[in-house]
Motif scaffolding. Sequence first.
Motif, PDB file in Angstrom:
ATOM      1  N   UNK A   1      59.545  27.950  94.296  1.00 32.19           N
ATOM      2  CA  UNK A   1      58.766  28.195  93.083  1.00 32.19           C
ATOM      3  C   UNK A   1      58.937  29.637  92.603  1.00 32.19           C
ATOM      4  N   UNK A   2      58.972  30.577  93.538  1.00 32.83           N
ATOM      5  CA  UNK A   2      59.212  31.975  93.182  1.00 32.83           C
ATOM      6  C   UNK A   2      60.599  32.149  92.569  1.00 32.83           C
ATOM      7  N   UNK A   3      61.598  31.506  93.159  1.00 30.89           N
ATOM      8  CA  UNK A   3      62.963  31.583  92.651  1.00 30.89           C
ATOM      9  C   UNK A   3      63.056  30.966  91.262  1.00 30.89           C
ATOM     10  N   UNK A   4      62.384  29.843  91.054  1.00 29.13           N
ATOM     11  CA  UNK A   4      62.375  29.180  89.744  1.00 29.13           C
ATOM     12  C   UNK A   4      61.775  30.107  88.692  1.00 29.13           C
ATOM     13  N   UNK A   5      60.664  30.757  89.013  1.00 32.08           N
ATOM     14  CA  UNK A   5      60.011  31.668  88.077  1.00 32.08           C
ATOM     15  C   UNK A   5      60.915  32.862  87.767  1.00 32.08           C
ATOM     16  N   UNK A   6      61.607  33.373  88.782  1.00 33.96           N
ATOM     17  CA  UNK A   6      62.518  34.499  88.582  1.00 33.96           C
ATOM     18  C   UNK A   6      63.670  34.101  87.666  1.00 33.96           C
TER      19      UNK A   6
ATOM     20  N   UNK B   1      68.314  35.430  76.844  1.00 32.40           N
ATOM     21  CA  UNK B   1      68.198  34.797  75.528  1.00 32.40           C
ATOM     22  C   UNK B   1      67.730  35.813  74.496  1.00 32.40           C
ATOM     23  N   UNK B   2      66.740  36.625  74.879  1.00 34.50           N
ATOM     24  CA  UNK B   2      66.196  37.629  73.961  1.00 34.50           C
ATOM     25  C   UNK B   2      67.248  38.680  73.624  1.00 34.50           C
ATOM     26  N   UNK B   3      68.137  38.995  74.591  1.00 35.07           N
ATOM     27  CA  UNK B   3      69.214  39.941  74.329  1.00 35.07           C
ATOM     28  C   UNK B   3      70.206  39.375  73.313  1.00 35.07           C
ATOM     29  N   UNK B   4      70.509  38.079  73.425  1.00 41.47           N
ATOM     30  CA  UNK B   4      71.479  37.447  72.537  1.00 41.47           C
ATOM     31  C   UNK B   4      70.858  37.126  71.179  1.00 41.47           C
ATOM     32  N   UNK B   5      69.631  36.604  71.200  1.00 45.53           N
ATOM     33  CA  UNK B   5      68.930  36.211  69.972  1.00 45.53           C
ATOM     34  C   UNK B   5      67.610  36.968  69.883  1.00 45.53           C
ATOM     35  N   UNK B   6      67.654  38.228  69.460  1.00 47.30           N
ATOM     36  CA  UNK B   6      66.412  39.015  69.404  1.00 47.30           C
ATOM     37  C   UNK B   6      65.413  38.398  68.429  1.00 47.30           C
TER      38      UNK B   6
ATOM     39  N   UNK C   1      64.631  35.647  83.980  1.00 47.39           N
ATOM     40  CA  UNK C   1      65.966  36.174  83.740  1.00 47.39           C
ATOM     41  C   UNK C   1      66.620  35.472  82.540  1.00 47.39           C
ATOM     42  N   UNK C   2      66.470  34.157  82.455  1.00 46.87           N
ATOM     43  CA  UNK C   2      67.046  33.405  81.343  1.00 46.87           C
ATOM     44  C   UNK C   2      66.398  33.810  80.021  1.00 46.87           C
TER      45      UNK C   2
END
Length: 54
Positions: free
Chosen positions: A12-17, A26-31, A21-22
């Motif tokens: 669950x921790x890995x999924x949240x991380x 996404x925000x970097x590519x599509x601000x 990150x995703x």
Amino acid sequence: MGEVIRFISKSELERARLIREARANYERVFPSAESGRDEASLLDGNGNQVSSDP
């Protein structure tokens, strides 16, 4: 005394991380429009950073 400690599994921790990150990628590519306005407000017409110091 009334504290509840919730067990969070490694998966669950890995999924949240990975989700965080995703979203950052996404925000970097599509601000978003908001982040674009914030950055634009810090630049003058020539693309130079504007200081708020007097």
